[in-house]
Design an enzyme around this catalytic site. Sequence first.
Site, mmCIF file in Angstrom:
data_model
loop_
_atom_site.group_PDB
_atom_site.id
_atom_site.type_symbol
_atom_site.label_atom_id
_atom_site.label_comp_id
_atom_site.label_asym_id
_atom_site.label_seq_id
_atom_site.Cartn_x
_atom_site.Cartn_y
_atom_site.Cartn_z
ATOM 1 N N CYS A 179 -49.391 10.405 -33.602
ATOM 2 C CA CYS A 179 -50.640 10.409 -34.390
ATOM 3 C C CYS A 179 -51.665 9.138 -34.077
ATOM 4 O O CYS A 179 -51.330 8.593 -33.153
ATOM 5 C CB CYS A 179 -50.431 10.357 -35.949
ATOM 6 S SG CYS A 179 -49.683 8.644 -36.413
ATOM 7 N N GLU A 198 -42.033 6.668 -34.095
ATOM 8 C CA GLU A 198 -42.674 5.838 -32.919
ATOM 9 C C GLU A 198 -42.726 4.282 -33.445
ATOM 10 O O GLU A 198 -42.507 3.515 -32.557
ATOM 11 C CB GLU A 198 -44.182 6.482 -32.365
ATOM 12 C CG GLU A 198 -44.090 7.688 -31.943
ATOM 13 C CD GLU A 198 -44.553 8.664 -33.096
ATOM 14 O OE1 GLU A 198 -43.995 8.548 -34.340
ATOM 15 O OE2 GLU A 198 -45.383 9.490 -32.784
ATOM 16 N N CYS A 253 -49.951 5.750 -34.448
ATOM 17 C CA CYS A 253 -48.778 5.508 -33.279
ATOM 18 C C CYS A 253 -49.433 5.474 -32.108
ATOM 19 O O CYS A 253 -49.070 4.520 -31.175
ATOM 20 C CB CYS A 253 -47.780 6.811 -33.359
ATOM 21 S SG CYS A 253 -46.963 6.641 -35.082
ATOM 22 N N HIS A 257 -43.433 6.065 -39.055
ATOM 23 C CA HIS A 257 -43.035 6.919 -38.412
ATOM 24 C C HIS A 257 -42.270 6.684 -37.192
ATOM 25 O O HIS A 257 -42.155 5.363 -36.846
ATOM 26 C CB HIS A 257 -44.502 7.138 -37.549
ATOM 27 C CG HIS A 257 -45.512 8.053 -38.427
ATOM 28 N ND1 HIS A 257 -46.524 8.445 -37.953
ATOM 29 C CD2 HIS A 257 -45.367 8.456 -39.785
ATOM 30 C CE1 HIS A 257 -47.239 9.100 -38.908
ATOM 31 N NE2 HIS A 257 -46.525 8.980 -40.031
HETATM 32 ZN ZN LIG Z 1 -47.241 8.457 -36.141
#
Ligand SMILES: [Zn+2]
Length: 147
Positions: A86, A58, A89, A56
């Site tokens: 999410c 992040e 993260c 991801h």
């Molecule tokens: Zn994430």
Amino acid sequence: MIQPYDDTYFMKQALQEAQLAAEEGEVPVGAVVVCNNRILARAHNQTERLNDVTAHAEMLAITAATNVLGAKYLTGCTLYVTVEPCVMCAGAIGWAQLAAVVYGAPDAKRGFTRYAPQALHPKTVVRQGVMETECAEAMQRFFQERR
Ligand SMILES: [Zn+2]
């Protein structure tokens, strides 16, 4: 007085990263890590390219920023991300002890505020809704084109 470096300025940078993701067929989420008004790292979602569900924006931005700083904590830094992080993260943001997280669009399905509101470091400041419309539109456009 004009403030050149504000939340909108840095969110625009994150949105540029999201655009790069979209062009690569990735879900368009972009992130930047900022310290003292300087962008330390910028990243976008690369789960398809890397065949890695943890890639991801992040996660990649945090790893890149710690590499730049040569330190594992990002205590003085702010993470800007186009979509609400999410749970995974949010956990990483908590471990990295970021001073602040600023996100654009909420994510009702996978966002951490619903499932893990305590995941961040207690001192981390959260600001949301910065350029929310633009951030949400980038996601909607992407998924509409794939239907
Ligand atoms: Zn994430």
